[in-house]
Design an enzyme around this catalytic site. Structure first.
Site, PDB file in Angstrom:
ATOM      1  N   HIS A   6      -1.346 -13.566   1.877  1.00  0.00           N
ATOM      2  CA  HIS A   6      -2.386 -13.539   0.825  1.00  0.00           C
ATOM      3  C   HIS A   6      -1.741 -12.998  -0.452  1.00  0.00           C
ATOM      4  O   HIS A   6      -1.448 -11.809  -0.552  1.00  0.00           O
ATOM      5  CB  HIS A   6      -3.553 -12.634   1.253  1.00  0.00           C
ATOM      6  CG  HIS A   6      -4.658 -12.538   0.241  1.00  0.00           C
ATOM      7  ND1 HIS A   6      -5.985 -12.636   0.592  1.00  0.00           N
ATOM      8  CD2 HIS A   6      -4.656 -12.351  -1.093  1.00  0.00           C
ATOM      9  CE1 HIS A   6      -6.750 -12.515  -0.489  1.00  0.00           C
ATOM     10  NE2 HIS A   6      -5.955 -12.323  -1.530  1.00  0.00           N
ATOM     11  N   HIS A  55      -1.441 -13.422  -4.947  1.00  0.00           N
ATOM     12  CA  HIS A  55      -1.811 -13.979  -6.246  1.00  0.00           C
ATOM     13  C   HIS A  55      -0.563 -14.055  -7.111  1.00  0.00           C
ATOM     14  O   HIS A  55       0.068 -13.031  -7.384  1.00  0.00           O
ATOM     15  CB  HIS A  55      -2.846 -13.090  -6.945  1.00  0.00           C
ATOM     16  CG  HIS A  55      -4.116 -12.951  -6.156  1.00  0.00           C
ATOM     17  ND1 HIS A  55      -5.176 -13.812  -6.302  1.00  0.00           N
ATOM     18  CD2 HIS A  55      -4.471 -12.075  -5.187  1.00  0.00           C
ATOM     19  CE1 HIS A  55      -6.149 -13.457  -5.475  1.00  0.00           C
ATOM     20  NE2 HIS A  55      -5.741 -12.406  -4.780  1.00  0.00           N
ATOM     21  N   LEU A  56      -0.228 -15.259  -7.528  1.00  0.00           N
ATOM     22  CA  LEU A  56       0.946 -15.431  -8.397  1.00  0.00           C
ATOM     23  C   LEU A  56       0.573 -15.738  -9.828  1.00  0.00           C
ATOM     24  O   LEU A  56       1.437 -15.729 -10.707  1.00  0.00           O
ATOM     25  CB  LEU A  56       1.842 -16.559  -7.858  1.00  0.00           C
ATOM     26  CG  LEU A  56       2.658 -16.245  -6.610  1.00  0.00           C
ATOM     27  CD1 LEU A  56       3.421 -17.485  -6.160  1.00  0.00           C
ATOM     28  CD2 LEU A  56       3.617 -15.084  -6.839  1.00  0.00           C
ATOM     29  N   ARG A  57      -0.719 -16.084 -10.059  1.00  0.00           N
ATOM     30  CA  ARG A  57      -1.171 -16.474 -11.407  1.00  0.00           C
ATOM     31  C   ARG A  57      -0.399 -17.707 -11.887  1.00  0.00           C
ATOM     32  O   ARG A  57       0.069 -18.489 -11.088  1.00  0.00           O
ATOM     33  CB  ARG A  57      -1.041 -15.304 -12.407  1.00  0.00           C
ATOM     34  CG  ARG A  57      -1.528 -13.936 -11.912  1.00  0.00           C
ATOM     35  CD  ARG A  57      -2.957 -13.925 -11.461  1.00  0.00           C
ATOM     36  NE  ARG A  57      -3.399 -12.541 -11.201  1.00  0.00           N
ATOM     37  CZ  ARG A  57      -4.450 -12.233 -10.466  1.00  0.00           C
ATOM     38  NH1 ARG A  57      -5.161 -13.184  -9.879  1.00  0.00           N
ATOM     39  NH2 ARG A  57      -4.805 -10.987 -10.295  1.00  0.00           N
ATOM     40  N   ASN A  76      -7.248 -18.804  -7.201  1.00  0.00           N
ATOM     41  CA  ASN A  76      -8.248 -18.364  -8.199  1.00  0.00           C
ATOM     42  C   ASN A  76      -7.667 -18.280  -9.610  1.00  0.00           C
ATOM     43  O   ASN A  76      -7.736 -17.262 -10.276  1.00  0.00           O
ATOM     44  CB  ASN A  76      -8.901 -17.026  -7.782  1.00  0.00           C
ATOM     45  CG  ASN A  76      -7.933 -15.873  -7.693  1.00  0.00           C
ATOM     46  OD1 ASN A  76      -6.743 -16.060  -7.439  1.00  0.00           O
ATOM     47  ND2 ASN A  76      -8.424 -14.665  -7.897  1.00  0.00           N
ATOM     48  N   LYS A 130      -9.758 -21.704   0.603  1.00  0.00           N
ATOM     49  CA  LYS A 130     -10.200 -20.340   0.321  1.00  0.00           C
ATOM     50  C   LYS A 130     -11.670 -20.329  -0.089  1.00  0.00           C
ATOM     51  O   LYS A 130     -12.077 -21.060  -0.990  1.00  0.00           O
ATOM     52  CB  LYS A 130      -9.340 -19.770  -0.811  1.00  0.00           C
ATOM     53  CG  LYS A 130      -9.708 -18.365  -1.235  1.00  0.00           C
ATOM     54  CD  LYS A 130      -9.380 -17.348  -0.150  1.00  0.00           C
ATOM     55  CE  LYS A 130     -10.023 -16.009  -0.452  1.00  0.00           C
ATOM     56  NZ  LYS A 130      -9.079 -14.963  -0.720  1.00  0.00           N
ATOM     57  N   HIS A 190     -12.887 -14.515   1.356  1.00  0.00           N
ATOM     58  CA  HIS A 190     -13.142 -13.225   0.698  1.00  0.00           C
ATOM     59  C   HIS A 190     -14.507 -12.778   1.187  1.00  0.00           C
ATOM     60  O   HIS A 190     -15.531 -13.301   0.753  1.00  0.00           O
ATOM     61  CB  HIS A 190     -13.111 -13.360  -0.830  1.00  0.00           C
ATOM     62  CG  HIS A 190     -13.380 -12.040  -1.506  1.00  0.00           C
ATOM     63  ND1 HIS A 190     -12.414 -11.324  -2.175  1.00  0.00           N
ATOM     64  CD2 HIS A 190     -14.500 -11.281  -1.570  1.00  0.00           C
ATOM     65  CE1 HIS A 190     -12.933 -10.196  -2.636  1.00  0.00           C
ATOM     66  NE2 HIS A 190     -14.202 -10.147  -2.284  1.00  0.00           N
ATOM     67  N   HIS A 234      -8.004  -9.619   3.521  1.00  0.00           N
ATOM     68  CA  HIS A 234      -8.044  -8.210   3.107  1.00  0.00           C
ATOM     69  C   HIS A 234      -9.237  -7.438   3.676  1.00  0.00           C
ATOM     70  O   HIS A 234     -10.106  -6.999   2.949  1.00  0.00           O
ATOM     71  CB  HIS A 234      -7.983  -8.084   1.577  1.00  0.00           C
ATOM     72  CG  HIS A 234      -8.914  -8.969   0.765  1.00  0.00           C
ATOM     73  ND1 HIS A 234     -10.224  -9.169   1.085  1.00  0.00           N
ATOM     74  CD2 HIS A 234      -8.691  -9.671  -0.369  1.00  0.00           C
ATOM     75  CE1 HIS A 234     -10.772  -9.961   0.184  1.00  0.00           C
ATOM     76  NE2 HIS A 234      -9.861 -10.285  -0.703  1.00  0.00           N
ATOM     77  N   LEU A 244     -10.554  -5.191  -5.081  1.00  0.00           N
ATOM     78  CA  LEU A 244     -11.694  -5.668  -4.299  1.00  0.00           C
ATOM     79  C   LEU A 244     -11.189  -6.351  -3.042  1.00  0.00           C
ATOM     80  O   LEU A 244     -10.178  -7.046  -3.111  1.00  0.00           O
ATOM     81  CB  LEU A 244     -12.534  -6.644  -5.127  1.00  0.00           C
ATOM     82  CG  LEU A 244     -13.325  -5.979  -6.263  1.00  0.00           C
ATOM     83  CD1 LEU A 244     -13.965  -7.026  -7.161  1.00  0.00           C
ATOM     84  CD2 LEU A 244     -14.377  -5.022  -5.707  1.00  0.00           C
ATOM     85  N   ASP A 252      -2.156  -9.216  -0.822  1.00  0.00           N
ATOM     86  CA  ASP A 252      -3.145  -9.331  -1.910  1.00  0.00           C
ATOM     87  C   ASP A 252      -2.569  -8.764  -3.213  1.00  0.00           C
ATOM     88  O   ASP A 252      -3.313  -8.277  -4.064  1.00  0.00           O
ATOM     89  CB  ASP A 252      -4.461  -8.637  -1.539  1.00  0.00           C
ATOM     90  CG  ASP A 252      -5.600  -9.000  -2.486  1.00  0.00           C
ATOM     91  OD1 ASP A 252      -5.501 -10.020  -3.168  1.00  0.00           O
ATOM     92  OD2 ASP A 252      -6.581  -8.228  -2.537  1.00  0.00           O
ATOM     93  N   HIS A 273      -2.343  -7.763 -12.836  1.00  0.00           N
ATOM     94  CA  HIS A 273      -3.098  -7.827 -14.090  1.00  0.00           C
ATOM     95  C   HIS A 273      -2.267  -7.071 -15.114  1.00  0.00           C
ATOM     96  O   HIS A 273      -1.642  -6.061 -14.768  1.00  0.00           O
ATOM     97  CB  HIS A 273      -4.463  -7.128 -13.952  1.00  0.00           C
ATOM     98  CG  HIS A 273      -5.413  -7.813 -13.017  1.00  0.00           C
ATOM     99  ND1 HIS A 273      -6.276  -8.809 -13.412  1.00  0.00           N
ATOM    100  CD2 HIS A 273      -5.628  -7.647 -11.686  1.00  0.00           C
ATOM    101  CE1 HIS A 273      -6.992  -9.221 -12.381  1.00  0.00           C
ATOM    102  NE2 HIS A 273      -6.616  -8.543 -11.314  1.00  0.00           N
ATOM    103  N   ALA A 314      -9.832  -5.841 -11.215  1.00  0.00           N
ATOM    104  CA  ALA A 314      -9.578  -5.482  -9.813  1.00  0.00           C
ATOM    105  C   ALA A 314      -8.258  -6.063  -9.347  1.00  0.00           C
ATOM    106  O   ALA A 314      -8.023  -7.255  -9.506  1.00  0.00           O
ATOM    107  CB  ALA A 314     -10.713  -6.002  -8.940  1.00  0.00           C
TER     108      ALA A 314
HETATM  109  C1  NCD Z   1      -7.836 -10.312  -6.741  1.00  0.00           C
HETATM  110  C2  NCD Z   1      -7.344 -10.885  -8.079  1.00  0.00           C
HETATM  111  O1  NCD Z   1      -7.065 -10.106  -8.993  1.00  0.00           O
HETATM  112  O2  NCD Z   1      -7.220 -12.108  -8.179  1.00  0.00           O
HETATM  113  N1  NCD Z   1      -8.215  -8.945  -6.951  1.00  0.00           N
HETATM  114  C3  NCD Z   1      -8.369  -7.985  -6.012  1.00  0.00           C
HETATM  115  O3  NCD Z   1      -8.798  -6.884  -6.352  1.00  0.00           O
HETATM  116  N2  NCD Z   1      -8.062  -8.196  -4.749  1.00  0.00           N
HETATM  117  C4  NCD Z   1      -8.942 -11.146  -6.194  1.00  0.00           C
HETATM  118  C5  NCD Z   1      -9.228 -10.960  -4.713  1.00  0.00           C
HETATM  119  O4  NCD Z   1      -8.351 -11.062  -3.874  1.00  0.00           O
HETATM  120  O5  NCD Z   1     -10.385 -10.722  -4.345  1.00  0.00           O
HETATM  121 ZN    ZN Z   2      -6.685 -11.559  -3.275  1.00  0.00          ZN
HETATM  122 ZN    ZN Z   3     -10.363 -11.450  -2.376  1.00  0.00          ZN
END
Ligand code: NCD
Ligand code: ZN
Ligand code: ZN
Length: 344
Positions: free
Chosen positions: A13, A15-17, A41, A99, A136, A174, A219, A247, A251, A263
């Protein structure tokens, strides 16, 4: 000096943006991890096979020279997801999972699902073709306290959806509560769960006592200590239904240290060091490899990685407080205690 060698881990899990942020954060993952489930996302989200193909190409183009990394793509489930498009993307190997974000539950989830009946045909198709659903798991009902949202989701949404869709393989992403860990334990092997680093080492006191720490805000939100203890027990149990999903959610620092903090914890650089420390303290170093490198591939039906990494115990490890990206600095997660294991 103590050393352990384990199969190279994967991150189930991540996030690479995109764009400059992707460019900045990807090397932090490829240094240690061979594969990762890439969260969809983005804004706008990755919803079609064509979106996933284009995003995968952008990730592949950003991999540093010499690194060997495979992004495992996901589609963002919306009420308009086309089951045929999804099935084709899954059959070709482009997409590994889908997802589910309840609309409004977390960062960039506005396009998520409101009416679960509307996605029933997609979920049925997924069960048929063996495409896992990553969830999620939080309700968004404003009347439900934020600390209860995971437990309520299990009763109100997850359990009914799973009963209505036999054969659907689900990953509770998560998990943050004893309720989440117990729900997984009391079900069959069609259900797995990822656990993050921050939820294994922190509870809500760490975030809120003596001042609010925005870099611990993610989150689902950190819960009370007893939940952390239950997660740690699950992660170190050797049960193959629990595996690592960091996760890691970058940011820019200004978005975290702000009036309305975004988050997400950015753990990609030091996740494995912190985990080794945590498993050692729990007397479960022998369970680390299962959690980071074996259980995830088994759940997803993929081979384990052939190569290995070595973790060495020594003087406390240091890492940069932040990394620079074209989108500004990103603060690296600091667990708040010395960590002795480094990855070599
Ligand atoms: C994640 C994000 O920033 O994309 N943030 C987080 O707090 N985990 C989104 C997510 O996994 O719910
Ligand atoms: Zn996430
Ligand atoms: Zn999530």
């Amino acid at each position: 000096m103590q050393q352990i060698t384990i199969r190279r881990p994967d991150d189930w899990h991540l996030h690479l943006r995109d764009g400059a942020m992707l460019q900045g954060v990807l090397p932090e993952t490829t240094r240690h991890f061979a594969r990762a489930i890439i969260m969809p996302n983005l804004v706008p989200p990755v919803v079609t096979g064509a979106d996933a193909a284009a995003y995968r190409d952008r990730i592949l183009a950003a991999i540093p020279d010499g690194a060997d990394f495979t992004p495992l793509m996901t589609l963002y489930l919306t009420e308009d997801t086309d089951p045929d498009d999804l099935a084709a993307a899954h059959a070709s190997g482009l997409v590994t999972a889908v997802k589910l974000y309840p609309a409004g539950a977390t960062t960039n989830s506005a396009s998520g699902v409101r009416d679960f009946d509307k996605v029933r045909p997609v979920l049925e198709r997924m069960a048929e073709i063996g495409c896992p659903l990553c969830v999620h798991g939080e309700v968004t009902d404003p009347d439900i306290d934020i600390f209860d949202r995971e437990a309520v989701f299990i009763d109100r949404v997850l359990d009914p959806v799973r009963r209505a869709t036999p054969g659907l393989r689900v990953v509770m992403e998560h998990i943050t509560t004893r309720d989440g860990a117990d729900y997984v334990a009391s079900n069959d092997t069609d259900l797995g769960a990822t656990i993050t680093v921050q939820h294994l080492v922190l509870d809500r006191n760490d975030m809120l006592v003596g001042g609010m720490r925005p870099h611990y805000y993610c989150l689902p939100i950190l819960k009370r200590r007893e939940h952390r203890d239950a997660l740690l027990k699950a992660a170190t149990s050797g049960d193959p239904r629990y595996f690592l999903g960091t996760d890691s959610a970058p940011h820019p620092t200004h978005a975290k240290e702000s009036e309305c903090c975004s988050a997400g914890c950015f753990t990609a650089p030091n996740a494995l060091s912190i985990l080794a420390d945590t498993f050692e303290k729990a007397g479960a170093l022998d369970k680390l490899e299962g959690f980071t490198s074996l259980h995830g591939p088994a759940f997803y039906g993929l081979p384990v990685n052939e190569d290995t990494i070595t973790l060495t115990r020594g003087a406390p490890v240091t890492w940069p407080a932040r990394i620079e990206t074209g989108d500004g600095p990103v603060t690296v997660f600091d667990p708040g205690f010395p960590v002795h294991w480094s990855v070599t």
